[in-house]
Design an enzyme around this catalytic site. Structure first.
Site, PDB file in Angstrom:
ATOM      1  N   HIS C 125      38.104  42.945  31.532  1.00 41.39           N
ATOM      2  CA  HIS C 125      38.499  41.586  31.151  1.00 41.39           C
ATOM      3  C   HIS C 125      38.002  41.318  29.721  1.00 41.39           C
ATOM      4  CE1 HIS C 125      38.338  37.142  31.278  1.00 41.39           C
ATOM      5  NE2 HIS C 125      39.139  37.198  32.325  1.00 41.39           N
ATOM      6  N   ASP C 208      30.122  43.723  35.708  1.00 43.57           N
ATOM      7  CA  ASP C 208      30.878  42.472  35.765  1.00 43.57           C
ATOM      8  C   ASP C 208      31.345  42.304  37.203  1.00 43.57           C
ATOM      9  OD1 ASP C 208      32.802  40.521  35.793  1.00 43.57           O
ATOM     10  OD2 ASP C 208      33.884  41.247  34.038  1.00 43.57           O
ATOM     11  N   GLN C 211      34.978  39.505  39.985  1.00 43.07           N
ATOM     12  CA  GLN C 211      35.966  39.655  41.050  1.00 43.07           C
ATOM     13  C   GLN C 211      35.354  40.200  42.331  1.00 43.07           C
ATOM     14  OE1 GLN C 211      38.903  38.468  41.080  1.00 43.07           O
ATOM     15  NE2 GLN C 211      38.968  37.888  38.927  1.00 43.07           N
ATOM     16  N   LYS C 234      34.624  31.488  41.159  1.00 47.46           N
ATOM     17  CA  LYS C 234      35.422  32.553  41.784  1.00 47.46           C
ATOM     18  C   LYS C 234      34.884  32.939  43.156  1.00 47.46           C
ATOM     19  CE  LYS C 234      36.794  34.611  37.373  1.00 47.46           C
ATOM     20  NZ  LYS C 234      38.216  34.420  37.060  1.00 47.46           N
ATOM     21  N   CYS C 374      43.960  38.100  30.603  1.00 45.58           N
ATOM     22  CA  CYS C 374      42.812  38.430  29.756  1.00 45.58           C
ATOM     23  C   CYS C 374      42.491  39.914  29.746  1.00 45.58           C
ATOM     24  CB  CYS C 374      41.571  37.630  30.165  1.00 45.58           C
ATOM     25  SG  CYS C 374      41.780  35.871  29.964  1.00 45.58           S
TER      26      CYS C 374
HETATM   27  C1  LIG Z   1      36.693  40.748  35.872  1.00 43.74           C
HETATM   28  C2  LIG Z   1      36.424  39.425  35.217  1.00 43.74           C
HETATM   29  N1  LIG Z   1      35.446  39.331  34.312  1.00 43.74           N
HETATM   30  C3  LIG Z   1      35.147  38.175  33.706  1.00 43.74           C
HETATM   31  C4  LIG Z   1      35.841  37.031  33.976  1.00 43.74           C
HETATM   32  C5  LIG Z   1      35.464  35.767  33.256  1.00 43.74           C
HETATM   33  O1  LIG Z   1      34.953  34.794  34.139  1.00 43.74           O
HETATM   34  P1  LIG Z   1      34.751  33.300  33.630  1.00 43.74           P
HETATM   35  O2  LIG Z   1      36.038  32.875  33.026  1.00 43.74           O
HETATM   36  O3  LIG Z   1      34.444  32.537  34.876  1.00 43.74           O
HETATM   37  O4  LIG Z   1      33.642  33.304  32.649  1.00 43.74           O
HETATM   38  C6  LIG Z   1      36.878  37.083  34.922  1.00 43.74           C
HETATM   39  C7  LIG Z   1      37.681  35.898  35.283  1.00 43.74           C
HETATM   40  O5  LIG Z   1      38.417  35.328  34.552  1.00 43.74           O
HETATM   41  C8  LIG Z   1      37.180  38.306  35.535  1.00 43.74           C
HETATM   42  O6  LIG Z   1      38.176  38.401  36.425  1.00 43.74           O
END
Ligand SMILES: Cc1ncc(COP(=O)(O)O)c(C=O)c1O
Ligand SMILES: Cc1ncc(COP(=O)(O)O)c(C=O)c1O
Lengths: 417, 142, 417, 142
Positions: C125, C208, C211, C234, C374
């Site tokens: 991401h 990370d 998910q 999430k 993203c």
């Molecule tokens: C794999 C992953 N990493 C990071 C993020 C970023 O999370 P957030 O937007 O809650 O900071 C997301 C979600 O958008 C994600 O799916």
């Protein structure tokens, strides 16, 4: 018991005020730390989560459209509340602290070099000091302190004098960071005049409006300040949300703050390009529910009326000042005149530690704060390690102040034999 | 208007007339502790004979609970060995945890403090002197 | 209609699921973007604001004690949920993005120099890419990409192969940043094995878990990862709250992140000293209500049972995979086997733009996401600009997946003549 | 299962059979526009005679609304001057605002797009071609 018309009108809107603490009705006098939340704010969170919740900006489905609309309309109503002409100047953060860190990191660090100066005042909150220390250390700049007026007991205590500023405004100054209202002394600083003086020398000004936003009208366009920061939770809104206002010219000078989803234009393998402001400064999923709550809070404040709030606070402050004058063992810090100050009053009871005072007050249901209130430099200047602070909100009543002064008698009984 | 207070006589006695207050001029061990939340400070000086604490002083800028705790600690640790008092300090720490119910007999005399543990914000005040003590013990070991 | 026992058990807990969208019951299939909130989470916010609201850490009065307790107990229950032995390893942030930026800024930037490498994967991401690009640019380091397995249509699509990693783990690598679950491909990566391989060469690993946290058990102690990041929103919790877990050894290597109230020990005029972890990394008023909501969410997830959730998700995923196999004009990205993946499924309908697909699905009340999610690097690798994504939560049902496939027919009708 | 769709015939006609699609080989003006939210891209090439647009092409990687909008724009701008179409672009922008109700007659032919404005997430799709056009006009002015 004397009920102020404003307080008695709004008290029912705040569910927490029905609480009893140690068998006394809660007298919440710690509004400078955080304010209580009216039902409309709580309901807006509830409504968001039970009806519209979804992620913003990137979805085409109905809920995502609704959430995006709530988020962007929130931005617009916040812009309007502080007199910004364009919602593009509003960046959402977690709070005042993060807003200031954003400027320190995305703007100041890239614009400072060895020998440069940042003017701060002796009454700043740590959140408007430490970020500048960090930016200064990274760049070789230094902090210069605008002192507050001296000598406890003199007629002008805890004020910033413009003549002093005049001297400090040298060519090497690259930023002036100042609070609109002191979170300890209650001093209301002459921000418009300060901005004018700094701008005459081309020096940008950051205004810490954390304490001001719930207590007086804010008009960034009129003030012409470069940056202004505040927190939702201090203006009857939720935690987890803050605002940074930045002028167009400054936005254009700013590098990104944090990297991630939502702030990019195109991501390459080694480097990326950035979205336009304000998205450029809002990496990651934003606090959508909190924006909705903050918008509700500002609407509530507007409905109550900022001038009503000012009047109410002035009355409470005047009453408290009169009560302080009765006691020779109470040392009150900050201006003695309601023209120079607002309803944040810090003091000490001679020979009793602030912690002990606050604890005894709590035993009568009165919530006040004890400590250095994140202003160690100021407390050093005042010559004490800590103080007791009472601070008013729109629901406070004269009778609550009187209860505080009565309870101080109990503290005297317990600790001073 | 009258309420029960957490400030009981024994505690107030210690707070008003703290035992072993001040500084030793030529301490064998010395440590200070600081509470960043309120700016309170405490300096502990110890004189040893062998492993045994034979004199001590605390210099406190703090609230009544902090002062009382330092005073009670001073009474408690005199003529005990460093390893003994370190053990006591750990027991005291443990007894201040939310989920601990029994107070070991060894620290029964600290009960007036332990009774205040529902006031979580005051735990640090009670611990300040003991933190300095642990620091002294650590210095001694190395 | 087939109701999965888990979904039918929990659906009533989520008020938003009663909504109708365009006269159809809402089928919320965008859980990878954000999850819906059960009543217990909404109630915990309501309860906090109407009963306990106050600022934390610095108050001795009853409300402040209560709020502090809620905040610190939240930290403990979150530590427990992810298997951390000490709540001191839990830092509260706004979300995954901020957690990763925290590591990039407070740790990586101070530990990287020219020539150093950071391994990331092609499926990351943007929030797990851009912060490293920024840290790399500031320090002269570079990003190295661990590629995903190639060739759409091959049996192993969108996996990370450990033999590839072996080659990349050179002496100049200073960090490996990898997602536990891809937010596009649904791939479940072999994190434990990855950490082990990296640690053999003394390379720290950031996971990370954005998910992963709502879909599988997380045990940081077992994984032995150095950093792990996730977002509250999430995992059925509120917006505005995230978590960074960091190992003790890494915490000790970290500089402060943002400056301000709460993260200091002593503030001097030009420089300051810092509080201990985790406070050192939490400047400003923290999101107390949000922590309370997140703790409620994790308790809810634990009550439902993570293994129940996994089973449910596997069933939904298997069903979806079967349905995809029926249509030759649907291109599904990522692993085809439920052993390698979880319930995040991205696809394209040939010759119809993902936006248009999502819009038509919305017309039947089905919420899915369209875009690059993203992950521009990954989409480039897949050879498409964007895709449609459905992603499951605990309340989704097989019938909702079937509705989606039926509505795709409508999209075919409209756009393909 | 049948629902009303936002995809009406006129729009779909444009989307399926976009007018003036492609690239001019020797354009007088050229600009591209990019939608960071979905990665959609568009390139506009214009041929001028004096101030008047006498030919144009759009190359679009985008959704049906983006393609339709580019196609409708192309039809609209041909044989008009740059300053005229810039004015139209501003009117179109304004008509897409939430609070605007009336559509000026000059842009009546864009109504099938303007009718979609409740779908705020699609505004950028509709605007992509016009953004490129504004970029061309800006280049011409400097
Ligand atoms: C794999 C992953 N990493 C990071 C993020 C970023 O999370 P957030 O937007 O809650 O900071 C997301 C979600 O958008 C994600 O799916
Ligand atoms: C004057 C002032 N500035 C900054 C802050 C920091 O605000 P926050 O903690 O919400 O970031 C506060 C409040 O604590 C304050 O009173």
């Amino acid at each position: 018991m004397q009920h102020h018309p404003l307080a008695s009108k709004v008290r029912d809107d705040f569910p927490i005020l029905k609480r009893e603490i140690n068998d006394f009705p809660l007298a919440y006098l710690d509004n400078a730390a955080t304010t209580q939340k009216p039902n409309c704010v709580i309901d807006s969170l509830l409504d968001f989560y039970s009806t519209h919740n979804s992620n913003v900006s990137r979805g085409v489905y109905t809920l995502a459209e609704e959430a995006t609309e709530i988020y962007e309309e929130g931005r617009e109503s916040i812009a309007k509340f502080i007199g910004a002409t364009d919602s593009g100047n509003i960046i959402f953060t977690r709070g005042t602290t993060e807003s200031i860190n954003l400027v320190a990191s995305a703007w100041a660090q890239h614009n400072l070099k060895t020998g440069d100066r940042i003017i701060v005042t002796e009454m700043e909150h740590h959140s408007n000091l430490v970020p500048w220390q960090m930016a200064a250390q990274a760049s070789g700049a230094e902090l210069v302190y605008w002192p507050i007026t001296p000598e406890a007991g003199s007629t002008s205590v805890g004020l910033l004098e413009l003549e002093e500023l005049e001297e400090l405004l040298t060519d090497s100054v690259k930023l002036l960071a100042v609070t609109a209202v002191s979170n300890v002394l209650g001093t209301v600083n002459p921000i418009a005049k300060i901005v004018e003086m700094a701008h005459e020398r081309g020096i940008p000004v950051l205004v810490d409006a954390a304490q001001a936003v719930a207590r007086m009208p804010i008009d960034v366009s009129g003030l012409d300040c470069d940056f202004l920061a505040f927190s939702g939770h201090k203006v009857y809104g939720p935690t987890g949300i803050g605002v940074l206002y930045a002028k167009k010219e400054r936005l254009d000078e700013m590098q990104p703050f944090q990297g991630g989803g939502g702030m990019i234009r195109q991501v390459g393998r080694q480097s990326s390009t950035w979205a336009d402001s304000p998205q450029k400064f809002e990496a990651g999923t934003p606090p959508v529910a909190e924006v909705s709550g903050l918008a509700a809070a500002l609407e509530y404040v507007s409905d109550v009326g900022i001038s009503e709030i000012q009047k109410h606070e002035k009355e409470l402050t005047a009453h408290a000042l009169n009560r302080f004058a009765e006691f020779s063992d109470l040392e009150l810090y900050g201006p003695q005149d309601t023209c120079d100050r607002t309803g944040v009053l810090s003091f000490n009871l001679r020979n009793v530690h602030p912690h002990d005072v606050a604890q005894v007050l709590d035993e009568s249901g009165i919530a006040v704060r004890a400590g250095h209130h994140c202003t160690q430099i100021l407390h050093e200047r005042l010559g004490v390690a800590a103080s007791v602070r009472m601070s008013f909100g729109i629901y406070n009543e004269v009778s609550e102040i009187d209860r505080l002064f009565s309870s101080l008698d109990r503290a005297r009984d317990i600790f001073l034999d | 208007m009258s309420t029960n207070s957490i400030y009981r006589d024994l505690l107030l006695d210690h707070a008003r007339h703290p035992k072993y207050s001040g500084c030793l001029e030529h301490p064998d061990l010395k440590a200070s502790a600081f509470n960043p939340l309120c700016g309170d400070e405490l300096e502990l000086t110890l004189a040893l004979s062998g492993e045994t604490i034979h004199d001590c002083r605390t210099q406190v800028r703090g609230c009544s609970i902090c002062i009382a705790s330092a005073s009670m600690m001073s009474e408690f640790i005199l003529e005990r060995t460093l390893s003994e008092v370190l053990q006591i300090s750990k027991e005291f720490s443990k007894s201040l945890r939310k989920d601990t119910e029994d107070i070991p007999e060894t620290i029964e005399s600290l009960r007036p403090l332990i009774d205040l543990k529902p006031h979580r914000s005051r735990i640090k005040c009670m611990r300040l002197a003991w933190d300095a003590l642990e620091d002294c013990a650590a210095q001694h070991q190395t």
